[in-house]
Each structure stands twice: as structure tokens, then as C-alpha cells.
Design an enzyme around this catalytic site. Structure first.
Site, PDB file in Angstrom:
ATOM      1  CE  LYS A 104     -20.743 -30.778 -12.238  1.00 21.52           C
ATOM      2  NZ  LYS A 104     -21.527 -31.888 -12.852  1.00 21.52           N
ATOM      3  CB  SER A 184     -23.254 -30.145 -15.691  1.00 22.26           C
ATOM      4  OG  SER A 184     -23.236 -31.241 -14.781  1.00 22.26           O
ATOM      5  CB  SER A 208     -23.128 -34.275 -16.071  1.00 20.15           C
ATOM      6  OG  SER A 208     -24.263 -33.561 -16.491  1.00 20.15           O
TER       7      SER A 208
END
Length: 527
Positions: A104, A184, A208
Site C-alpha cells: 500500500k 482504505s 481498512s
């Protein structure tokens, strides 16, 4: 919408993803090309004989499909050279040798900027890898790029659109391209679902990892806070932040967790990690459900009737595998926990982010949350074309980590979610773990109203308590994946991996992403 371009500060040798200089566009271009994309099987398990072949294949899949899904922000410029070098080495090969992994874009990786999706951090070139990246590389993994995310890990605006960032644009769900991939860790979930890689790293403060895993039809594991180092990760909350695996199978998640778990002297929360880590691969027992008493969180259902039907089918599979299921009808205080949690997140976000920004290279001009607020205001046409920054403004108004109200809220939230929540439900019902639907199916991308999430499962309790939470694909609702959550006490990752693996084997193979433009019927026009 105006097209946003990556500033010239992006390193010249960074390999652009297929969206090229369109990565910062507020929304992806029309989905005409997506209609031509054929169904893609899950990425094959990496062969242990050639890192180069594995990396080349993964980069080819990214190049072929990223225009439709927009999961990857950038790839490592010399990824193939690194893979060739690994193949030439004669030293012992690690357990993830040759496995392509995406991380990420809020995790420090030498050679690519760490942006959290914000144009303010495109010059944030880390001097060293985050410790979890170092562990991945030591295990033989090939870290080949960074994934898109909800900007600032979905902690900028209460009206945000999950999967959107000014740097990466809008990530789309590979199962239906007009639907959200949640956040996220949107890009990590979509990349695995699209078959680009089998393994990715996400981060979670509350939902997330598990939400995008469930909505994209993959496995996601949020570990106990403190099992995996947070050093080098752009923070939200010292109390709740953790990185974790997002993978094509429970076995892949177990292998990934085994590589990244462990203590880090720079992160005091991980002091117990070396002593607590277990043999997660050995926990992959297809008979793990047999004889286990498992609590069914009935209070975490009812928000999606179609999901509840799939959940009942999953429970039947668990019973057939020998599990003893115990209904837990209610849990009071979830709203109270949420209010206390939000105060904690606001306060810790300002303190943690200011500390992170203060340590970034001098090329980064935004050195504080106040600077970021000013930057967003000055570049509103690029940073805020779809939603604002009300959460940033609330966080900036907090009074610091010594604030008595913050300390009281932190203690209250942890107690209610942990000792008086998960721990008490386990003890009172004499069960080893808890299950519930993770979320409902993926919601439509809505640029007018923001995320339209119809309801959530049990993940908030595990997030606030800092306890592990595993989600495994449990079935489909009109072609959209939904996940099954397994939650346990602190440090129970091996237990959850065993239970999740056993369920996964009982459920059988899942249908791969079809890259459908939509699952909604298109009525014929009236004559």
C-alpha cells in the site's frame, strides 16, 4: 473534471503504471476499454525456480488490467533487474522466494515516493524501507510496486469516496467496475482480486484491510496490534494501526504473515511480537473447525438480507465441518465505543502525522497537519474536487496526547471493545472465536454523496480492541463477493488462520473476478 498530473518531482526512473500521467485524475476515464477485458484467473502461485519469470508475469498482468481497475500507483523501476539478481544468488532461498508482492502507498519503500495518495507527498522519497518491507525482502519476496488507497487512509473527510486519491484516481472493484473496492487498502484488495499478484500488504485502523478484502472477494487478515511493525507507515492511530496480509487464499495470508510478524525496537507496541508469533503455516488444518465452539454474532447481521442468506449457508458448512455454533444475540454499547474511538483517532492522528512529517526529507514542504490543510486549500481543484477535509480540521483542533478527555476516551474504548466486549463474549459463551458477515456487498461508486455503506459487521470491535480479525470469502450476492469474519482474542492469529482455512476448504473455489462493467440489469428502453 480537470486532469491531475504527477508533478515533475516524481523520480524520472519510476515506472509508470498503464494510466501514465493520468494517475491523478479525479476519476478514471470512461470504461469503454474495460468492456473488452476478459475474465482473468487468479494469479498463479509463484514458482520457486525463477523470480524473474514471476515478476515479469505480474508486471504483464498489471500492464494489461490496471487501466480498468486502477489498483497500482507505480511499479518498482528495476523490479526485473532485482528479480534476475535474486535468481543468480546461491544463498539459501527464503519462504517467499520469487513471490511478487504489492504494498500500500502509505508504507516506506526505497525508490518510490510514499504519498498516502496526496499530492503533498509526491517528493517524499524514503531513505530506507519500512521494517515490514525489509522482512518481506529477507523472506525472498519481490516487492514490485505500490497500490492505490483512499487518500490519507480515508481519514480526511466524512464524505470521502473509498479508493480515491489525488495521486491514484479511483480504484474500481474487479467484480463490477462501477462498484467500490472499499478502503482504505483499496488497491491492495483490487490488485489481488484482479489476479495481478497473489499477495499484497494493506493497513488498517478500522476496517481498512477487512472491508476491501471482503468486497473484492479475497482473504484479509488484520493482526493483533503489535504483531507487525508500524515504523515507516504513515499513521492514523498508535492505538489501532497495523499492517497485514491481503491474499488470494488463507495459505497465502499465513505465509505472508509469517514473513512480516516480529518485534521492532523502533515500535514499542511490538515488544511482545517475537514471543507471541507462531507457526502460521502449520496452523493450516482443514479439520480445524471440528469440535470448536464458535460464537455467532447475531447482532452484527440484519443490514443486508441477501448477505444474511449467504451467511446462513456458511454457518451450515461450519456445522457440517464439526463446529458447535452458539448464538450471541446482542451487544450493547457499539455506538458509545464508536464515539470514544473517534476522539482517540482524531487526537492520535495529529500527533502521529506531525511526527512522521517532521522526519520526512527536506524536499517535503508540508511539515505538519496544519501545512497539509493549507496545501489542500491552495490546491483544492486537484486535491478536493470531490470532497473536503473536515476530519483534518477536527484533528488539528485536538489538544494533544496529554488531554484528559483523550486519555479517558482511549481507556473507555479499549475496555468496552476488549475486556468487556470480545473477551467477555468469548468467556461467557465458552467459545474460542466469533463469526459474522464482514460487510454487505460492494456499493456503487458515488461521486455526489460519497460512500453509501448500508451497514457494517463486527470489525469495529476488533479494531478498537486491537485484536485479530480474519475475513474469508463466503459467497456471492448477485455476483458480488461477501466475506465471513473470524475474530478472536489478542495473539490468536494461528487459531483464526486454522478456522478460516478449514472454512475455505469446505466452501470450495470462488468465482474469479469477471471485470463486468456492472451487475445491475439494464432495462430495455420503452418503445
Amino acid at each position: 473534471m480537470a486532469t491531475i498530473r504527477i508533478p515533475a518531482r516524481m523520480p524520472a526512473n519510476a515506472r509508470a503504471t498503464p494510466t501514465g500521467d493520468r494517475l491523478g485524475a479525479a476519476l478514471a476515464r470512461p470504461l469503454v476499454a474495460a468492456l473488452l477485458v476478459a475474465a482473468l484467473p487468479a494469479a498463479p502461485a509463484a514458482a520457486a525456480t525463477s523470480a524473474e519469470a514471476n515478476v515479469r508475469a505480474a508486471l504483464d498482468r498489471i500492464a494489461r488490467h490496471n487501466d480498468a481497475v486502477r489498483a497500482v500507483i507505480a511499479t518498482v523501476p528495476d523490479a526485473l533487474d532485482r528479480a534476475r539478481s535474486a535468481d543468480r544468488q546461491r544463498m539459501a532461498r527464503g519462504p517467499l522466494f520469487g513471490e511478487p508482492v504489492l504494498i500500500k502507498d502509505n508504507i516506506d519503500l526505497v525508490g518510490l515516493p510514499n504519498t498516502a495518495g496526496s499530492l503533498a507527498l509526491t517528493a517524499n522519497m524514503p531513505a530506507q524501507d519500512a521494517p515490514l518491507v525489509t522482512r518481506l525482502k529477507a523472506a525472498g519476496a519481490q516487492v514490485i510496486g505500490k497500490t492505490n488507497l483512499s487518500e490519507w487512509a480515508n481519514f480526511r473527510s466524512s464524505q470521502s469516496i473509498s479508493g480515491w486519491s489525488a495521486v491514484g484516481g479511483q480504484t474500481r472493484n474487479p467484480h463490477a467496475l462501477d462498484r467500490n473496492s472499499c478502503g482504505s487498502s483499496s488497491g491492495s484488495g483490487a490488485a489481488v482480486a484482479a489476479g495481478m499478484v497473489r499477495m499484497a500488504i494493506g493497513t488498517e485502523t478500522d476496517g481498512s484491510i477487512t472491508c476491501p478484502a471482503a468486497l473484492n472477494g479475497i482473504v484479509g487478515l488484520k493482526p493483533t496490534v503489535g504483531l507487525v511493525s508500524r515504523t515507516g507507515i504513515i499513521p492514523i492511530s498508535a492505538s489501532q494501526d497495523t499492517a497485514g496480509p491481503m491474499a488470494a487464499s488463507v495459505a497465502d495470508a499465513a505465509r505472508l504473515l509469517a514473513a512480516i510478524a516480529g518485534s521492532d525496537p523502533a515500535d514499542p507496541a511490538t515488544a511482545e511480537a517475537d514471543a507471541r508469533r507462531a507457526d502460521y503455516v502449520a496452523a493450516l488444518d482443514p479439520r480445524a473447525l471440528a469440535g470448536k465452539r464458535i460464537g455467532v454474532l447475531r447482532f452484527a447481521t440484519g443490514y443486508s438480507p441477501a448477505t444474511d442468506i449467504v451467511f446462513e449457508q456458511a454457518l451450515s458448512l461450519m456445522r457440517a465441518a464439526g463446529a458447535v455454533l452458539v448464538d450471541i444475540a446482542e451487544f450493547k454499547g457499539r455506538g458509545e465505543i464508536g464515539a470514544a474511538e473517534y476522539q482517540v483517532l482524531l487526537t492520535e492522528f495529529k500527533a502521529g502525522l506531525n511526527a512522521y512529517l517532521a522526519a520526512t526529507p527536506a524536499t517535503v514542504k508540508t511539515r505538519s497537519l496544519a501545512d497539509l490543510i493549507a496545501f489542500n486549500t491552495a490546491t483544492a481543484d486537484r486535491e478536493m474536487p470531490l470532497f473536503g477535509q473536515d476530519i483534518f480540521i477536527q484533528a488539528e483542533a485536538t489538544k494533544g496526547l496529554d488531554d484528559p478527555d483523550y486519555l479517558k476516551a482511549r481507556a473507555k474504548a479499549r475496555r468496552m471493545a476488549g475486556a468487556e466486549g470480545i473477551d467477555r463474549m468469548l468467556a461467557d459463551n465458552k467459545v474460542v472465536a466469533l463469526v459474522a458477515p464482514t460487510m454487505g456487498p460492494a456499493f456503487l461508486i458515488d461521486t455526489v454523496n460519497g460512500d453509501q455503506i448500508g451497514g457494517g459487521g463486527p470489525g469495529g470491535l476488533a479494531a478498537v480492541a486491537g485484536y485479530p480479525h480474519l475475513t474469508v470469502p463466503m459467497g456471492r450476492v448477485r455476483g458480488l463477493p461477501v466475506g465471513l469474519s473470524f475474530i478472536g482474542p489478542a495473539w490468536s492469529e494461528a487459531l483464526l488462520i486454522g478456522l478460516g482455512h478449514a472454512f475455505e476448504q469446505a466452501a470450495g473455489p470462488q468465482t474469479p473476478a469477471q471485470f463486468a462493467p456492472s451487475v445491475d440489469p439494464r432495462p430495455a428502453p420503452a418503445r
